[in-house]
Design a protein around this motif. Structure first.
Motif, PDB file in Angstrom:
ATOM      1  N   ARG A 137       0.809  -1.216   0.000  1.00  0.00           N
ATOM      2  CA  ARG A 137       0.000   0.000   0.000  1.00  0.00           C
ATOM      3  C   ARG A 137       0.844   1.269   0.000  1.00  0.00           C
ATOM      4  N   ASN A 138       2.044   1.231   0.563  1.00  0.00           N
ATOM      5  CA  ASN A 138       2.909   2.421   0.552  1.00  0.00           C
ATOM      6  C   ASN A 138       3.338   2.780  -0.866  1.00  0.00           C
ATOM      7  N   ARG A 139       3.572   1.771  -1.695  1.00  0.00           N
ATOM      8  CA  ARG A 139       3.942   2.016  -3.092  1.00  0.00           C
ATOM      9  C   ARG A 139       2.844   2.790  -3.812  1.00  0.00           C
ATOM     10  N   TYR A 140       1.582   2.486  -3.466  1.00  0.00           N
ATOM     11  CA  TYR A 140       0.434   3.138  -4.100  1.00  0.00           C
ATOM     12  C   TYR A 140      -0.054   4.354  -3.312  1.00  0.00           C
ATOM     13  N   ARG A 141       0.690   4.690  -2.242  1.00  0.00           N
ATOM     14  CA  ARG A 141       0.352   5.834  -1.382  1.00  0.00           C
ATOM     15  C   ARG A 141      -1.060   5.711  -0.815  1.00  0.00           C
ATOM     16  N   LEU A 142      -1.347   4.554  -0.247  1.00  0.00           N
ATOM     17  CA  LEU A 142      -2.666   4.263   0.297  1.00  0.00           C
ATOM     18  C   LEU A 142      -2.626   4.149   1.811  1.00  0.00           C
ATOM     19  N   ALA A 143      -3.578   4.750   2.474  1.00  0.00           N
ATOM     20  CA  ALA A 143      -3.775   4.500   3.902  1.00  0.00           C
ATOM     21  C   ALA A 143      -4.358   3.091   4.034  1.00  0.00           C
ATOM     22  N   GLY A 144      -4.233   2.510   5.205  1.00  0.00           N
ATOM     23  CA  GLY A 144      -4.718   1.148   5.406  1.00  0.00           C
ATOM     24  C   GLY A 144      -6.177   0.967   5.049  1.00  0.00           C
ATOM     25  N   GLY A 145      -7.025   1.913   5.451  1.00  0.00           N
ATOM     26  CA  GLY A 145      -8.453   1.823   5.137  1.00  0.00           C
ATOM     27  C   GLY A 145      -8.720   1.917   3.648  1.00  0.00           C
ATOM     28  N   ASP A 146      -7.982   2.796   2.952  1.00  0.00           N
ATOM     29  CA  ASP A 146      -8.147   2.925   1.501  1.00  0.00           C
ATOM     30  C   ASP A 146      -7.751   1.640   0.788  1.00  0.00           C
ATOM     31  N   ALA A 147      -6.666   1.027   1.231  1.00  0.00           N
ATOM     32  CA  ALA A 147      -6.222  -0.231   0.632  1.00  0.00           C
ATOM     33  C   ALA A 147      -7.290  -1.304   0.823  1.00  0.00           C
ATOM     34  N   MET A 148      -7.894  -1.361   1.997  1.00  0.00           N
ATOM     35  CA  MET A 148      -8.914  -2.367   2.261  1.00  0.00           C
ATOM     36  C   MET A 148     -10.145  -2.136   1.385  1.00  0.00           C
ATOM     37  N   ILE A 149     -10.528  -0.886   1.175  1.00  0.00           N
ATOM     38  CA  ILE A 149     -11.668  -0.584   0.304  1.00  0.00           C
ATOM     39  C   ILE A 149     -11.382  -1.043  -1.123  1.00  0.00           C
ATOM     40  N   ILE A 150     -10.176  -0.811  -1.603  1.00  0.00           N
ATOM     41  CA  ILE A 150      -9.803  -1.260  -2.949  1.00  0.00           C
ATOM     42  C   ILE A 150      -9.842  -2.775  -3.021  1.00  0.00           C
ATOM     43  N   VAL A 151      -9.311  -3.445  -2.033  1.00  0.00           N
ATOM     44  CA  VAL A 151      -9.310  -4.911  -2.012  1.00  0.00           C
ATOM     45  C   VAL A 151     -10.743  -5.442  -2.036  1.00  0.00           C
ATOM     46  N   LEU A 152     -11.599  -4.901  -1.195  1.00  0.00           N
ATOM     47  CA  LEU A 152     -12.994  -5.350  -1.160  1.00  0.00           C
ATOM     48  C   LEU A 152     -13.699  -5.059  -2.477  1.00  0.00           C
ATOM     49  N   SER A 153     -13.408  -3.921  -3.071  1.00  0.00           N
ATOM     50  CA  SER A 153     -14.008  -3.558  -4.347  1.00  0.00           C
ATOM     51  C   SER A 153     -13.585  -4.522  -5.458  1.00  0.00           C
ATOM     52  N   LEU A 154     -12.313  -4.860  -5.497  1.00  0.00           N
ATOM     53  CA  LEU A 154     -11.837  -5.800  -6.512  1.00  0.00           C
ATOM     54  C   LEU A 154     -12.411  -7.198  -6.286  1.00  0.00           C
ATOM     55  N   HIS A 155     -12.531  -7.607  -5.038  1.00  0.00           N
ATOM     56  CA  HIS A 155     -13.128  -8.907  -4.738  1.00  0.00           C
ATOM     57  C   HIS A 155     -14.601  -8.930  -5.163  1.00  0.00           C
ATOM     58  N   ALA A 156     -15.328  -7.854  -4.927  1.00  0.00           N
ATOM     59  CA  ALA A 156     -16.724  -7.776  -5.359  1.00  0.00           C
ATOM     60  C   ALA A 156     -16.817  -7.861  -6.878  1.00  0.00           C
ATOM     61  N   SER A 157     -15.863  -7.248  -7.574  1.00  0.00           N
ATOM     62  CA  SER A 157     -15.847  -7.316  -9.038  1.00  0.00           C
ATOM     63  C   SER A 157     -15.689  -8.750  -9.522  1.00  0.00           C
ATOM     64  N   LEU A 158     -14.909  -9.541  -8.795  1.00  0.00           N
ATOM     65  CA  LEU A 158     -14.712 -10.939  -9.188  1.00  0.00           C
ATOM     66  C   LEU A 158     -16.021 -11.711  -9.157  1.00  0.00           C
ATOM     67  N   PHE A 159     -16.887 -11.400  -8.196  1.00  0.00           N
ATOM     68  CA  PHE A 159     -18.184 -12.069  -8.134  1.00  0.00           C
ATOM     69  C   PHE A 159     -19.096 -11.638  -9.275  1.00  0.00           C
TER      70      PHE A 159
END
Length: 171
Positions: A137-159
């Protein structure tokens, strides 16, 4: 290959080009029965029959009606659809690991992979992108919460990812 984007991507330009290409790759907004902005569809139930072989729709919702009803195995000749039947979560970041996931999978299609294999590769690539966003997440300049939102969003896209119709189609 024809590339239409921005002001060049009009309904009339799309209508002219659809019958000349085996594959249409669309990146943008989608609704359940169309691709394009609301009220200004580029591909919908009125012109989808001109898609020759494969429609790849990197867009929200288009797999729900457009893909499911018009690219089933019941049509002759068989055609194929790869897209999403619900919301597509996509982080707006630069660099975008999610963009890399789409590019890697679609390059496989251009190299002769079946649409079914492209869907599997896209699934795997998006999972890896989600993991990369979380672990780096540091490489992408993401706070922990922002990284988790992206992860959840990508997982939802997979469904929401669907591969319909002639899934063994190739270019």
């Amino acid at each position: 290959m024809t590339t239409l984007h921005a002001s060049g991507a009009t309904r009339s330009a799309v209508d002219i080009e659809l019958s000349y290409h085996d594959c249409v790759m669309y990146f943008g907004h989608g609704q359940s029965s169309s691709l394009g902005s609301p009220g200004n569809p580029l591909i919908d139930l009125k012109n989808e029959h001109d898609v020759q072989k494969i429609l790849v729709a990197i867009a929200c919702h288009a797999g729900a009606v457009l893909g499911a009803q018009r690219f089933s195995r019941h049509y002759s000749p068989p055609r194929a659809f790869l897209g999403f039947n619900n919301f597509l979560g996509h982080p707006v970041r630069s660099p975008s690991r999610a963009n890399d996931a789409y590019v890697q999978a679609l390059n496989d299609l251009l190299a002769g992979a079946t649409l079914r294999d492209v869907a599997r590769n896209l699934n795997d690539n998006l999972l890896q992108a989600a993991k990369d966003y979380l672990m780096n997440r540091n490489r992408y300049r993401l706070a922990g919460g922002d990284a988790m939102i992206i992860v959840l969003s990508l997982h939802a896209s997979l469904f929401a990812l669907v591969c319909l119709g002639d899934t063994g189609a190739t270019l």
